[in-house]
Structures are given as C-alpha cells and as structure tokens.
Design a protein around this motif. Structure first.
Motif, PDB file in Angstrom:
ATOM      1  N   ALA A   1       0.816  -1.209   0.000  1.00 47.91           N
ATOM      2  CA  ALA A   1       0.000   0.000   0.000  1.00 47.91           C
ATOM      3  C   ALA A   1       0.851   1.261   0.000  1.00 47.91           C
ATOM      4  O   ALA A   1       0.519   2.257  -0.638  1.00 47.91           O
ATOM      5  N   LYS A   2       1.969   1.227   0.729  1.00 50.47           N
ATOM      6  CA  LYS A   2       2.840   2.400   0.827  1.00 50.47           C
ATOM      7  C   LYS A   2       4.272   1.930   0.926  1.00 50.47           C
ATOM      8  O   LYS A   2       4.599   1.089   1.773  1.00 50.47           O
ATOM      9  N   PHE A   3       5.142   2.477   0.082  1.00 49.16           N
ATOM     10  CA  PHE A   3       6.523   2.017   0.065  1.00 49.16           C
ATOM     11  C   PHE A   3       7.268   2.454   1.319  1.00 49.16           C
ATOM     12  O   PHE A   3       7.236   3.613   1.718  1.00 49.16           O
ATOM     13  N   ASP A   4       7.927   1.494   1.928  1.00 50.18           N
ATOM     14  CA  ASP A   4       8.812   1.735   3.060  1.00 50.18           C
ATOM     15  C   ASP A   4       9.950   0.731   2.945  1.00 50.18           C
ATOM     16  O   ASP A   4       9.700  -0.481   2.871  1.00 50.18           O
ATOM     17  N   LYS A   5      11.173   1.232   2.903  1.00 46.66           N
ATOM     18  CA  LYS A   5      12.311   0.346   2.649  1.00 46.66           C
ATOM     19  C   LYS A   5      12.366  -0.809   3.643  1.00 46.66           C
ATOM     20  O   LYS A   5      12.521  -1.971   3.254  1.00 46.66           O
ATOM     21  N   ARG A   6      12.249  -0.498   4.912  1.00 46.34           N
ATOM     22  CA  ARG A   6      12.355  -1.551   5.923  1.00 46.34           C
ATOM     23  C   ARG A   6      11.235  -2.579   5.779  1.00 46.34           C
ATOM     24  O   ARG A   6      11.464  -3.790   5.866  1.00 46.34           O
ATOM     25  N   SER A   7      10.013  -2.100   5.544  1.00 54.43           N
ATOM     26  CA  SER A   7       8.882  -3.003   5.389  1.00 54.43           C
ATOM     27  C   SER A   7       9.057  -3.909   4.169  1.00 54.43           C
ATOM     28  O   SER A   7       8.752  -5.111   4.218  1.00 54.43           O
ATOM     29  N   VAL A   8       9.566  -3.340   3.063  1.00 58.59           N
ATOM     30  CA  VAL A   8       9.795  -4.138   1.857  1.00 58.59           C
ATOM     31  C   VAL A   8      10.855  -5.204   2.119  1.00 58.59           C
ATOM     32  O   VAL A   8      10.701  -6.372   1.739  1.00 58.59           O
ATOM     33  N   LEU A   9      11.936  -4.831   2.785  1.00 59.16           N
ATOM     34  CA  LEU A   9      12.997  -5.789   3.118  1.00 59.16           C
ATOM     35  C   LEU A   9      12.463  -6.900   4.019  1.00 59.16           C
ATOM     36  O   LEU A   9      12.773  -8.083   3.823  1.00 59.16           O
ATOM     37  N   GLU A  10      11.639  -6.532   4.984  1.00 64.64           N
ATOM     38  CA  GLU A  10      11.046  -7.529   5.886  1.00 64.64           C
ATOM     39  C   GLU A  10      10.143  -8.489   5.114  1.00 64.64           C
ATOM     40  O   GLU A  10      10.148  -9.700   5.360  1.00 64.64           O
ATOM     41  N   THR A  11       9.357  -7.946   4.171  1.00 63.45           N
ATOM     42  CA  THR A  11       8.436  -8.777   3.394  1.00 63.45           C
ATOM     43  C   THR A  11       9.198  -9.739   2.487  1.00 63.45           C
ATOM     44  O   THR A  11       8.805 -10.903   2.339  1.00 63.45           O
ATOM     45  N   ILE A  12      10.264  -9.259   1.873  1.00 75.15           N
ATOM     46  CA  ILE A  12      11.069 -10.139   1.012  1.00 75.15           C
ATOM     47  C   ILE A  12      11.566 -11.334   1.805  1.00 75.15           C
ATOM     48  O   ILE A  12      11.483 -12.486   1.351  1.00 75.15           O
ATOM     49  N   GLU A  13      12.057 -11.083   3.001  1.00 72.97           N
ATOM     50  CA  GLU A  13      12.574 -12.171   3.831  1.00 72.97           C
ATOM     51  C   GLU A  13      11.452 -13.080   4.330  1.00 72.97           C
ATOM     52  O   GLU A  13      11.538 -14.307   4.231  1.00 72.97           O
ATOM     53  N   ARG A  14      10.375 -12.496   4.857  1.00 73.32           N
ATOM     54  CA  ARG A  14       9.303 -13.277   5.471  1.00 73.32           C
ATOM     55  C   ARG A  14       8.532 -14.116   4.456  1.00 73.32           C
ATOM     56  O   ARG A  14       8.247 -15.294   4.676  1.00 73.32           O
ATOM     57  N   ASP A  15       8.172 -13.491   3.318  1.00 72.14           N
ATOM     58  CA  ASP A  15       7.309 -14.168   2.339  1.00 72.14           C
ATOM     59  C   ASP A  15       8.073 -14.747   1.155  1.00 72.14           C
ATOM     60  O   ASP A  15       7.460 -15.169   0.177  1.00 72.14           O
ATOM     61  N   LYS A  16       9.395 -14.774   1.258  1.00 74.70           N
ATOM     62  CA  LYS A  16      10.218 -15.367   0.198  1.00 74.70           C
ATOM     63  C   LYS A  16       9.850 -14.809  -1.174  1.00 74.70           C
ATOM     64  O   LYS A  16       9.544 -15.538  -2.127  1.00 74.70           O
ATOM     65  N   VAL A  17       9.887 -13.495  -1.270  1.00 71.39           N
ATOM     66  CA  VAL A  17       9.534 -12.814  -2.518  1.00 71.39           C
ATOM     67  C   VAL A  17      10.508 -13.221  -3.620  1.00 71.39           C
ATOM     68  O   VAL A  17      11.725 -13.219  -3.426  1.00 71.39           O
ATOM     69  N   THR A  18       9.946 -13.583  -4.758  1.00 69.07           N
ATOM     70  CA  THR A  18      10.774 -13.958  -5.911  1.00 69.07           C
ATOM     71  C   THR A  18      10.733 -12.928  -7.025  1.00 69.07           C
ATOM     72  O   THR A  18      11.691 -12.775  -7.776  1.00 69.07           O
ATOM     73  N   MET A  19       9.607 -12.237  -7.150  1.00 72.88           N
ATOM     74  CA  MET A  19       9.394 -11.286  -8.248  1.00 72.88           C
ATOM     75  C   MET A  19       9.242  -9.884  -7.674  1.00 72.88           C
ATOM     76  O   MET A  19       8.356  -9.631  -6.858  1.00 72.88           O
ATOM     77  N   LEU A  20      10.136  -8.963  -8.092  1.00 73.92           N
ATOM     78  CA  LEU A  20      10.087  -7.587  -7.589  1.00 73.92           C
ATOM     79  C   LEU A  20      10.434  -6.621  -8.719  1.00 73.92           C
ATOM     80  O   LEU A  20      11.586  -6.222  -8.883  1.00 73.92           O
ATOM     81  N   PRO A  21       9.444  -6.229  -9.532  1.00 74.46           N
ATOM     82  CA  PRO A  21       9.699  -5.225 -10.560  1.00 74.46           C
ATOM     83  C   PRO A  21       9.625  -3.817  -9.962  1.00 74.46           C
ATOM     84  O   PRO A  21       9.125  -3.620  -8.858  1.00 74.46           O
ATOM     85  N   GLY A  22      10.094  -2.847 -10.725  1.00 76.84           N
ATOM     86  CA  GLY A  22       9.981  -1.471 -10.274  1.00 76.84           C
ATOM     87  C   GLY A  22      10.790  -0.525 -11.120  1.00 76.84           C
ATOM     88  O   GLY A  22      11.605  -0.934 -11.951  1.00 76.84           O
TER      89      GLY A  22
END
Length: 543
Positions: A257-278
């Motif tokens: 919903a809102k970009f936050d560097k720390r939150s994005v980093l946490e989500t990548i680790e927690r949810d095993k993000v594979t796809m991140l365009p931008g």
C-alpha cells in the motif's frame, strides 16, 4: 486465441471476467493474494469478484459506465476493479497523490458514476477533498477498508456494498459478464498531464490480456512466484504488469500500500519474494539502504525495470548485490497498453543493461523522423513510433488529441527519442520534451545521467536544462549521495569532463537529500525545475 509465448501454453480467455473464472479453475486453492496475514485463494478471489459484480449491478452500474478507484494497493482494489469490469464497466484508476481539484477534474471529464476510495490519502481525506467539487454524474461513493481514521459520511462501507449483492438474481449477473466483449473498453488510465491536461487512455480487455500474457511469458513469470507489487495499481506497471500478469500466470500477489524500505525488506525475507519489478529508483533505494545486510534477500529471482535512464551499473548491482537471477529491462507507455519492447532473459548482459529490448510479438517498432514519418537509418536517433494490437483505442472524448498521437495508418507517436540497432533492439535516449539546447547543441539529460551513475558515491541523479545567457540553456544536475559519501560538486564536474563533451557537462551541481518522485517512482522534473528557479536566484550566473 493461442499466443506463441503463452505462460501456460493454453488458450487464454480474452475478457477480465472470463479470465478470473479460468484462473479459479486452473489454480483453485492456490493463494492468489496474501495481505496482512490474510490469504485469498484463486477460487475465493473469483467468488469475491462475482459478489462485487453483483453489487455493482445492484447499484445500477452497467455496460460502459465509468467506475473510479482512488485508493492505495490492496486486495479490495483488485476485487473492485474486476467486479466492475465483469459487468462491462470501464475502470478509471486515480493517482493517490492527486489534490481534490485534480481528482475532481478527472472524475468529471470521465463521467464517473461511482467512486471507491479510502478514509485517508497523501493529500487528505478524499471525501472531504471532493465535498465542494461539482460532480453531477457521481451517484455513489464506496469506502474501501482502511486502518486510517476518518469520516464515513457521504459513503457506503465496503461490507454494506458487498451485502447489497445478495438479493440480485445471479442469472442477470451471469448474462452481464457473458455479454462483455474482448473489444470492449476495460479501462481508462489517465496520463500524467505534464504537457497539458491529463488524457484518458482507453484500452480493451483483449489488449490487456494479450499484451500481459506475452509480457509474463517473456520475463518468465511463473505460478510459483511470490510477486511483491510495489508499483501503484493506478499505473500500468502495478495494475497490468502487476496483478493482472500475476493472475494470468497463477502467481501469488503481495500488494504494497505504501513504500517503506524496511517493510519491503522484511516482506522479502518473510514471504520469500521472488518477483520484484519497479522503476530504477526502487532498486537504488534498496541498494543504498544501510540496513539491507540485516535481511535475507536470497529468494529474489526476477527483476523487471525500465525508464529513459537505466544505468548499466544498476543492472550489475541488482544481480551481484541484490542477488537477482534474472534482470530484464523493458519499455512502454500508457498509450501502448503498457508495453512496447522488452529484453529476453537469454539476451547477453550488455544488451539487457543497455537497451529496452525488441518489440513484443505482433508489434512493429521504428525510430522515425518526426517530420516525415520515415524510418531513420539504424543507429540514428529518431522518435519512437509503434503500430500493432497494443496501440490504445484512443483518448476518451479527445478526438483531436487522438489524431495527433496516432497517424492515419496506425502509427503511435510516443514522443520518446530512441536508437534502434540492426537486431531491432531499442535504446531510449530521452524524451523530446526533456531535451535542452546548449550553444546550439542538443543535450539529452538521460545520457548525462547514465554517465553520472558510474561515479562512485552517486546514489541517484537527475539532470534538467535551465535558462542561462548567453548559452541559451545549460545543464543542472541534482545528485543524491550514497551513505557516508564525501562526493563534492567539483568531483562531479571533473568526472563529467572526463566522460562527456564539454557542452553536455552540467553547469550547476546541487546535492539533495532525495529526488521528488511520483507514485510510479519516476523523477518529477517539473518539481526540479521549480526548485532550480529558487536556487539559481541566489547564484551568480557566469558566462
């Protein structure tokens, strides 16, 4: 219709309601959306989409009506969009950073009859911002779930909206969704309006699905991907290359919903993000984050970026530092249903780093002399023109603007300057409108920016042209330093002098804490020009 590079190698439905039903059959209990600890399966998503569609019918929404969404990324955004499109309505996404008057202008010009929004946006409470605006066509306001406090007056809650669907005969809804035609307009996305009033770009169901089936297959989006969608849903990158592409491919959508560097980093680790365009700025911010080393980013597999300026070093850093297996650059615009050209994962690294790829299948692409329309020789700069099934249906209620953008024989004139090599690979050099003239020489800021990204200590950079006598215009570079960098203006000037012709070197260098970005991650050069006016008022402008 079977596309050669279909992600699932199967016939794809060519309307949004049929696509959601197909995805429910294909992927069933698989997680379609994961948000704030809540999982929605593909089956459940289709059920929610049908419920929303029946609710829209109960509200009187029908074929060709315009429904707007003015809200951050969320699961409900997707459900609302698909529900409206399922009864033949045209989706009108609104930029979440708009002022009330700007939003009202779009709502009025598009003839929107129903608005879905939230209690709070960047500029304030949307319903309050619209309270004094003249919107005679707007009949209903629906408040999507939101954690922000705010008045719910003048609006229907999301829960009450969905509950209104129950009395409606399901047979009427089935008839309505079956009546949606692949060639019907599915959405009206408004351009940024940097050169005048924003224009509503109309694209059809078939265009959206065909383009992003091709895009998904080309970049390698898979059903086992966890797709973190930072790009806003009101933009093609977040909507069409985002959740629509994910549904086509059966991936799991993780809305931001809102970009936050720390939150994005946490989500990548927690949810095993594979796809991140931008946009490039997304990766630059992650690379420059001091806390990046505290997180496990090893799941990252696929990154897709694109802009007038994608530094070679950024692509290398995405692979070597952020750990992406595949990095692909692409190019597109709203008027091209979001995509024009794209690199292929098997392309050699230098091609991926230095070009925006070649045209997607079924699309013609040339660099043309803007005055004659003739293709310029390969290796020469020209305006990027394209022709094919991805060219917009037109600008809503603006026939003259449509005629100016699309030639009589179907070529869309993009306003971008590019160079095409002998293989058909395109390199975007700049926007026609961003070019400035220094002592009679054309200067393209994107070229200067690419050079400056190679200077150690530069995290982000943007270059604009500013007026100055007697040269006419000179360059002004706005630089964001990397953490702990002691980079100086003199060092920037000396580096440019070693890499560029003298007329291309920025005359002024300003260090800033951050560049102004729009919600899509693109630099707002109009704001930089305004900042430059204030700064240069106190500078001695030497000859």
């Amino acid at each position: 219709m079977l596309l050669e590079n279909s992600p699932q190698n199967t016939t794809m439905p060519l309307t949004l309601p049929r696509l959601f039903g197909w995805a429910a059959q294909q992927f069933g209990a698989k997680v379609a959306i994961r948000e704030a600890g809540r999982d929605i399966s593909y089956t459940a998503l289709n059920d929610l989409r049908r419920c929303a569609g029946r609710a829209f019918m109960a509200m009187g929404v029908g074929h060709g009506d315009r429904v707007a969404i003015w809200a951050p990324n969320s699961a409900e955004w997707i459900v609302a969009a698909a529900g409206a499109q399922s009864v033949g309505a045209i989706l009108v996404p609104l930029n979440t950073r708009l002022q009330g008057s700007e939003a009202a202008d779009i709502l009025a010009r598009a003839g929107v009859t129903l608005l879905l929004t939230v209690t709070e946006l960047e500029k304030g409470e949307p319903l309050a911002m619209l309270a004094d605006q003249a919107l005679p066509n707007l009949q209903q306001r629906i408040l999507l779930p939101s954690t922000a406090a705010g008045s719910v007056a003048r609006a229907i809650s999301w829960a009450d909206f969905l509950a209104s669907a129950s009395p409606l005969d399901d047979a009427k809804f089935i008839a309505a969704e079956r009546a949606v035609n692949p060639f019907d307009s599915a959405d009206m996305l408004f351009t940024s309006g940097t050169t005048g009033k924003a224009k509503g770009v109309l694209c059809s169901h078939e265009q959206n699905i065909r383009v992003f089936q091709s895009w998904s297959a080309t970049v390698g989006l898979r059903s086992d991907d966890n797709y973190l969608i930072v790009n806003p849903f009101f933009h093609s990158f977040g909507y069409k290359a985002g959740w629509l592409a994910a549904i086509i491919s059966g991936a799991t959508i993780l809305p931001v919903a809102k970009f936050d560097k720390r939150s994005v980093l946490e989500t990548i680790e927690r949810d095993k993000v594979t796809m991140l365009p931008g946009a490039p700025s997304l990766y630059e911010m992650l690379l420059n984050a001091p806390e990046r080393g505290d997180y496990d980013l090893s799941s990252l597999r696929l990154g897709v970026t694109g802009a007038a300026s994608v530094p070679v070093q950024l692509v290398r850093d995405m692979r070597d530092i952020l750990g992406f297996e595949t990095v692909v650059t692409a190019y597109g615009l709203t008027e091209s249903t979001g995509v024009v050209s794209i690199c292929r994962p098997e392309d050699e690294p230098e091609t991926i780093a230095s070009t925006s790829g070649r045209a997607i299948e079924g699309v013609e692409l040339i660099c043309a002399n803007p005055n004659t329309g003739e293709e310029v020789p390969r290796g020469s700069e020209g305006e990027v023109w394209l022709r094919g099934y991805n060219v917009m249906q037109g600008y809503f209620d603006m026939p003259e603007a449509t005629a100016e953008a699309i030639t009589a024989d179907g070529w869309l004139k993009t306003g971008d300057i590019g160079v095409m090599d002998e293989r058909g690979y395109l390199r975007i050099t700049d926007r026609l409108k961003d070019m400035y003239i220094m002592n009679g020489e054309n200067v393209y800021p994107a070229e200067v920016e690419k050079v400056l990204y190679g200077l150690p200590g530069v995290a982000q950079v943007a270059v604009i042209g500013v007026a100055k006598a007697p040269q006419g215009e000179v360059g002004m570079a706005f630089v964001v330093k990397k953490t702990a960098s002691d980079l100086s203006a003199q060092a920037v000037s000396e580096y440019c002098g070693q890499q560029l012709a003298r007329y291309k070197c920025p005359f002024y260098v300003e260090f800033v804490e951050a560049l102004p970005l729009n919600a899509s991650g693109k630099v707002l050069k109009t704001e930089l020009k305004a900042l430059a006016v204030g700064l240069l008022g106190g500078k001695k402008q030497n000859s």
